[in-house]
Design a protein around this motif. Structure first.
Motif, PDB file in Angstrom:
ATOM      1  N   THR A 101       0.820  -1.213   0.000  1.00 29.99           N
ATOM      2  CA  THR A 101       0.000   0.000   0.000  1.00 29.99           C
ATOM      3  C   THR A 101       0.853   1.261   0.000  1.00 29.99           C
ATOM      4  O   THR A 101       0.591   2.207  -0.750  1.00 29.99           O
ATOM      5  N   GLY A 102       1.891   1.282   0.829  1.00 29.06           N
ATOM      6  CA  GLY A 102       2.757   2.454   0.878  1.00 29.06           C
ATOM      7  C   GLY A 102       3.436   2.722  -0.443  1.00 29.06           C
ATOM      8  O   GLY A 102       3.498   3.864  -0.912  1.00 29.06           O
ATOM      9  N   ASN A 103       3.934   1.674  -1.079  1.00 24.59           N
ATOM     10  CA  ASN A 103       4.623   1.821  -2.360  1.00 24.59           C
ATOM     11  C   ASN A 103       3.663   2.282  -3.450  1.00 24.59           C
ATOM     12  O   ASN A 103       3.986   3.166  -4.256  1.00 24.59           O
ATOM     13  N   SER A 104       2.456   1.700  -3.481  1.00 20.35           N
ATOM     14  CA  SER A 104       1.472   2.065  -4.510  1.00 20.35           C
ATOM     15  C   SER A 104       0.958   3.485  -4.301  1.00 20.35           C
ATOM     16  O   SER A 104       0.737   4.219  -5.267  1.00 20.35           O
ATOM     17  N   LEU A 105       0.759   3.883  -3.057  1.00 16.21           N
ATOM     18  CA  LEU A 105       0.286   5.246  -2.776  1.00 16.21           C
ATOM     19  C   LEU A 105       1.302   6.269  -3.248  1.00 16.21           C
ATOM     20  O   LEU A 105       0.962   7.247  -3.913  1.00 16.21           O
ATOM     21  N   ARG A 106       2.569   6.045  -2.932  1.00 18.37           N
ATOM     22  CA  ARG A 106       3.619   6.975  -3.354  1.00 18.37           C
ATOM     23  C   ARG A 106       3.735   7.019  -4.872  1.00 18.37           C
ATOM     24  O   ARG A 106       3.785   8.093  -5.476  1.00 18.37           O
ATOM     25  N   ILE A 155      -4.585  -1.569  -5.706  1.00 15.28           N
ATOM     26  CA  ILE A 155      -3.790  -2.094  -4.594  1.00 15.28           C
ATOM     27  C   ILE A 155      -4.074  -1.308  -3.319  1.00 15.28           C
ATOM     28  O   ILE A 155      -4.227  -1.885  -2.237  1.00 15.28           O
ATOM     29  N   VAL A 156      -4.160   0.029  -3.445  1.00 14.15           N
ATOM     30  CA  VAL A 156      -4.446   0.866  -2.274  1.00 14.15           C
ATOM     31  C   VAL A 156      -5.839   0.552  -1.724  1.00 14.15           C
ATOM     32  O   VAL A 156      -6.035   0.433  -0.504  1.00 14.15           O
ATOM     33  N   GLN A 157      -6.831   0.418  -2.601  1.00  9.25           N
ATOM     34  CA  GLN A 157      -8.184   0.085  -2.151  1.00  9.25           C
ATOM     35  C   GLN A 157      -8.207  -1.259  -1.442  1.00  9.25           C
ATOM     36  O   GLN A 157      -8.903  -1.427  -0.435  1.00  9.25           O
ATOM     37  N   ASP A 158      -7.438  -2.207  -1.957  1.00  7.49           N
ATOM     38  CA  ASP A 158      -7.347  -3.518  -1.313  1.00  7.49           C
ATOM     39  C   ASP A 158      -6.733  -3.369   0.081  1.00  7.49           C
ATOM     40  O   ASP A 158      -7.175  -4.016   1.039  1.00  7.49           O
TER      41      ASP A 158
END
Length: 612
Positions: A150-155, A333-336
């Protein structure tokens, strides 16, 4: 150093309120991005100037062509246009590298690692305080992978959006301005393309988002399946179910593959549509420019500018397509991750919770009501007390509710009614950490951390000295095997690692490390939940003295199916169907000839030396 200056612009471990992240996608993004909004604002500004400089290249190229065409003599070319050429060189050789350097430092040094760490740290800190039920409801591998991803996808998605904004605005805006400046007719193909491009995105983006979310869920499920197999590899091998496990993983992989294929179909279709409309834009713009030039309405430089810009816009639009596809895959990915991470904590400290103080160790269960679900209550109006220093045994058949009582005392779950008090302090009104720091526990399934013996022991007392740890090991009869341990990395004795969940040690060795850890903790309340079940009779006899030392001057609750281990307790409480059916000493309960006496008779052949 320049790199270090930018790397220190964000402190990923700064103190922030420990609160649940929002469970909606945009508020979830803002929850983290607002902490670094200054860096993103700078990135936007720098991106604006970098994009302007990129567009200026094509303008320069058109002007150079016009200067060459208008020049009276090649000999006079540099003298006639020296100031314009010097300015072009300054922009290309100085300003362009400067803005791109600042852009890269902000993106890569300030944001790339720090923002990911910030998100992961805050999510891990929040999830770590979730209730026990939270972790029992999902794969450990799934929870950890969602925090990592999540952190990687958000960034990644946030930075891509910022970069895409200026590319779209500057390139298309500048192209329109420069085309109008040359001849307003040149804007017609570009405007038609822009409408077609927007309609294409409107059609494909929501569908890409939906399928990306499905693909992300399938990927997380697959990760959970694989991690679950590896975590339980001993069980898998013991039951010789390799093929069964392969089929289980194959089904998850097939599901993930189908989801990924459905997502990539849209990407291919969108790519083809863009290829067609981009080709039409390039062809029509070039043809129109040539027609205008043939009628002496624009210069050759304008043709060069128009052709170069539309080719660049073509490349940009394809890049934007991949950015959009990537962004929405990251959104999925973030939503997941949101579904896992943004869940309220069911067991929380009250706002004004105070530390628990245990001067004596009296425990009282007051009319407690508890249910794991609303349909089947475990306890209804249960009452009993344990006096300070009293040692009680909880007895009953499997499913009687013995371990649930212990979990409630530790406040791993909250009551639905009634209260549990320790020295007249309601455990629901004190901090969880202070409550559990006053209770030592040795469980049946002793799971050690995949760290050294030393680090495992320090969980009992973080500031323990080497001498205190060795003394605790001697008391638990664990010093001999610990000092002879050597791990694969060369760690010896206290520094030897024990493997995941302590798999490198035998069950009895793990139990003795657990006892040593609780000895170090020296809490006033002690819980023994099948504490010697992993030990054979010989080893159990060896450490019985340690257990008696461990119980000295403490309030003790012991659970054991092997009744010989608790028969000498001050009092036994017999549970059946989550109710207290008998209470008394071993001798009293034998004389009553009730449930305890029947349980005793079933095991009587195993016990020697106890008077009935």
């Amino acid at each position: 150093m320049l790199f270090e200056r930018f790397e220190k612009l964000i402190d990923p471990f700064k103190e922030v309120p420990d609160e649940m992240p929002p469970n909606k996608i945009l508020p979830f993004y803002w929850h983290y991005l607002k902490q670094v909004k200054g860096i993103f604002l700078c990135l936007l500004i720098v991106g604006f100037f970098a994009s302007i400089i990129e567009v200026a290249f094509f303008n320069f190229l058109g002007k150079i062509v016009d200067y060459i065409q208008a020049s009276s003599s090649p000999v006079n070319f540099f003298s006639d246009h020296r100031y314009e050429l010097i300015w072009m060189a300054v922009v290309i050789l100085l300003l362009r590298p400067l803005f791109f350097l600042i852009h890269d430092l902000l993106e890569r040094q300030a944001l790339t690692s720090n923002l990911v760490t910030l998100v992961r740290w805050q999510q891990h800190r929040y999830v770590l305080k979730q209730s026990l039920n939270f972790f029992h409801s999902d794969f450990a591998g799934t929870i950890s992978s969602r925090i990592m991803q999540t952190g990687n996808s958000l960034r990644s998605s946030a930075i891509s959006c910022v970069n895409a904004i200026w590319h779209v605005i500057i390139y298309i805006g500048s192209a329109l301005f420069l085309f109008i400046e040359a001849d307003w007719l040149l804007t017609i193909p570009l405007l038609i393309w822009l409408v077609a491009y927007v309609l294409t995105l409107i059609y494909f983006v929501p569908r890409t988002k939906q399928r990306s979310a499905i693909s992300a869920r399938a990927r997380s499920k697959l990760m959970g399946c694989v991690v679950d197999s590896y975590t339980n590899i001993t069980t898998l091998k013991l039951f010789a179910h390799t093929e069964l496990e392969q089929d289980y993983a194959k089904k998850a992989m097939q599901e993930q593959t189908v989801a990924a294929q459905r997502s990539t179909r849209l990407v291919t279709a969108m790519s083809q549509v863009l290829c067609i409309i981009n080709g039409l834009m390039i062809t029509s713009t070039t043809a129109l420019a040539l027609w205008l030039w043939s009628n002496s309405l624009i210069t050759i430089g304008a043709i060069t500018l128009a052709t170069g810009l539309v080719i660049r816009i073509n490349n940009m639009s394809e890049w934007i397509m991949w950015v959009v596809n990537g962004v929405f895959e990251e959104f999925g990915i973030v939503q997941d991750g949101i579904r896992t991470i943004s869940q309220p904590r069911t067991v929380q400290d009250k706002p004004n919770a105070k530390p628990l103080l245990v001067p004596q160790g009296n425990i009282t269960f007051n009319h407690i009501y508890f249910s794991y679900d609303s349909k089947r209550p475990i306890y209804q109006d249960l009452n009993f007390s344990i006096q300070a220093g009293e040692k009680i045994g909880l007895v009953g058949p499997s499913g009687a509710g013995k371990s649930t009582l212990v979990n409630l005392l530790l406040r791993l779950y909250d009551l639905q009614g009634g209260s549990i008090t320790i020295d007249n302090q309601n455990i629901a009104e004190v901090t969880q950490d202070s409550l559990r720091s006053q209770i030592g526990m040795v469980t049946q399934d002793t799971a050690l951390l995949h760290r050294s013996i030393r680090e495992n022991l320090l969980y009992g007392k973080p500031n323990a000295t080497e001498e205190e740890m060795l003394h605790a090991l001697r008391q638990a009869k664990a010093d001999e095997f610990v000092l002879n341990l050597v791990d694969n990395d060369g760690g010896k004795g206290l520094d030897a690692k024990v493997g995941e969940r302590g798999v490198k040690l035998s069950g009895g060795q793990r139990q003795r490390i657990a006892i040593a850890r609780v000895l170090l903790k020296n809490a006033p309340i002690l819980i023994l939940d099948e504490a010697t079940s992993a030990l054979d009779s010989e080893v159990e006899a060896v450490i019985q003295e340690s257990l008696e030392m461990l119980m000295k001057d403490k309030t003790v609750i012991a659970i054991a199916h092997r009744l010989s281990t608790i028969a000498k307790m001050d009092r036994l409480i017999v549970l059946n169907n989550s109710k207290i059916v008998e209470t008394g000493t071993h001798q009293q309960l034998i004389k009553e000839n009730g449930l305890y006496a029947r349980l005793w008779q079933h095991q009587a052949g195993n016990f020697v030396g106890l008077d009935e």
